[in-house]
Design an enzyme around this catalytic site. Structure first.
Site, PDB file in Angstrom:
ATOM      1  N   LYS A  80       0.837  -1.214   0.000  1.00 29.47           N
ATOM      2  CA  LYS A  80       0.000   0.000   0.000  1.00 29.47           C
ATOM      3  C   LYS A  80       0.866   1.257   0.000  1.00 29.47           C
ATOM      4  CE  LYS A  80      -3.749  -2.558   2.158  1.00 29.47           C
ATOM      5  NZ  LYS A  80      -4.361  -3.055   3.415  1.00 29.47           N
ATOM      6  N   GLN A  97      -4.349  -1.817   9.738  1.00 36.75           N
ATOM      7  CA  GLN A  97      -4.260  -3.115   9.076  1.00 36.75           C
ATOM      8  C   GLN A  97      -4.883  -4.218   9.949  1.00 36.75           C
ATOM      9  OE1 GLN A  97      -3.100  -3.722   5.875  1.00 36.75           O
ATOM     10  NE2 GLN A  97      -3.886  -5.775   6.235  1.00 36.75           N
ATOM     11  N   ASP A 135     -11.305   2.410   4.348  1.00 36.82           N
ATOM     12  CA  ASP A 135     -11.659   0.984   4.260  1.00 36.82           C
ATOM     13  C   ASP A 135     -13.178   0.792   4.171  1.00 36.82           C
ATOM     14  OD1 ASP A 135      -9.519  -0.744   4.087  1.00 36.82           O
ATOM     15  OD2 ASP A 135      -9.232  -0.940   6.243  1.00 36.82           O
TER      16      ASP A 135
END
Lengths: 290, 290
Positions: free
Chosen positions: A52, A96, A119
């Site tokens: 990422k 994460q 997200d």
């Protein structure tokens, strides 16, 4: 005879769009920024986070990698989130998953500023998805699946779409996206408790497998000419491979490809789309927050 | 041969449960309170509001009816909502829909304290429904449908459920409730754009019609032995009636009743459940807020 939907190529095209949008944002005086928080030392998470951050760098998105030790407390993590919420250089925040077991992941998600929740897991974004409010963030994997359908020229209006799996990460948001006004599919959500799963899937014009069982979907589950989207990424022992396993989807690819009019491979299908859509969400946030 | 699901009887049973819970709350020093806000003079809304207030009175729930003139501004209405949010005597707040056209109904819903949003329309409660969080409020009509299925002894696990309609008032929440863990139906959401709607409905073990089209569902849409829940309440011109119309559901009742194993009538099916579930939500709020 089936057409392979090339997720790498579509993801590359999405990233090109992102590159253009980054330039446009910078011309408007906005440098988009993404913070990625990693708690602990899970090797797979380290790979994902690295990927990422690298993609941000490629696109000219400012990124900040925050690595915290496994023993980080809930309180310490929430403090990091609060600081990022308040930081005007940061438009997207990603913690994460999975965090270490002592962390309450749901509470961490709730602590995110929903306007930076790229997200799409914060309740406010879940609600916006259900309410078809485009200012919300759509979770990256189902957003990527939708983009693949679009690029493959799949007609969704009136189509029978079957989603196997009902998680909040993929199954439910995918169903909500497919039934939304303007997409207009007839959507069936099936799962491990469904009776005659094979028969349900055989009715699908669009079949989305997001169940986490290697090669569960067989050729006789697939209608001739259906479009098959395989969200699964499963490790299967394979002594012939140096690393001792191979990656496989939820779909028995070779046999299903014989019947599908279009199908995503694993790897190289949905997988590459996830990071691309994360970048897109980050730019949406930068544009919205200004 | 079909069994009529008697919504009046089930609603009466729910209200009896409520009566017991009101006593229990009062024994704990809590008098549950519901505020009903009515803007304007829509006659149907006046009837609904009157009925809600009367039911509160019957159960020993404190109620406050706030009638505001049609010309009430958005700002004035939001002030009323803010005062009710802050009022410890009020556990549930309901702003009767539809408000006059100059009112932004969505903004009013968002202004409600989600902990007092007993209609279940606030984004936070929408998200809790999707996330299967039982502390949220489920919209009254789909909650009532679920209770009817339960009372009729319908097995939902693995059943094929088809919901016609995708509104946030009924269709989507009903689908989310039916696919939730523990309910475990395979859920299809169909709508006006669906191809072969009749064929899709014929696969249903449980058929929920929430589309607002009088008697759209015909006998040949219903599988032998299916359970049919009719959410529709439509006015159809009828010169033989003194008032000039009759009420009918989305289901052609007489002919579908021949094939269904259980079916809700209109009126007397889902309708009476809505107020009963509103009372239940109000008591849930009183218990949660303490």
């Amino acid at each position: 005879m089936s057409k392979v939907i090339d997720g790498k190529a579509v993801a590359a095209a999405v990233l090109e769009e992102c590159r253009t949008e980054v330039e446009s944002l910078k011309a408007d005086g906005i440098t988009p920024g993404l913070a990625v928080v990693l708690v602990g030392e899970d090797p797979a998470s380290q790979v994902y986070v690295g990927s990422k951050v690298r993609t941000c760098g490629d696109l000219g998105i400012y990124s900040r990698k925050i690595e915290l030790p496994t023993e980080t407390t809930q309180e310490e993590l929430l403090k990091v989130v609060a600081d990022l919420n308040a930081d005007p250089a940061i438009h997207g925040i990603l913690v994460q998953s999975p965090p270490p077991k002592h962390i309450d992941e749901e509470a961490v998600v709730r602590a995110l500023d929903p306007r930076k929740d790229v997200d799409g897991f914060h309740p406010e974004n879940v609600a916006k998805l259900a309410l078809e409010d485009p200012t919300g963030f759509v979770p990256c994997t189902p957003a990527g699946c939708m983009r693949l359908l679009k690029e493959a020229g799949v007609e969704t209006s009136g189509a029978n779409a079957v989603v196997i799996g009902r998680s909040m990460i993929v199954g439910k948001p995918m169903a909500l996206l497919l039934m939304a006004r303007g997409v207009d599919a007839t959507v069936t959500v099936a799962h491990s408790r469904s009776k005659d799963l094979a028969g349900i899937c055989r009715e699908a014009d669009i079949l989305v497998a997001a169940v986490g069982r290697p090669e569960m979907v067989k050729a006789d589950w697939v209608k001739e000419g259906a479009v098959v989207i395989d969200v699964g990424i499963n490790r299967v022992d394979d002594a012939s491979k140096k690393r001792g396993y191979r990656l496989t989807g939820d779909v028995a690819y070779e046999e299903c490809a014989e019947k599908a009019s279009a199908i995503t491979p694993v790897p190289g299908g949905v997988g590459p789309m996830t990071i691309a859509m994360l970048m897109k969400n980050t730019l949406q946030s930068a544009r919205q927050l200004g």
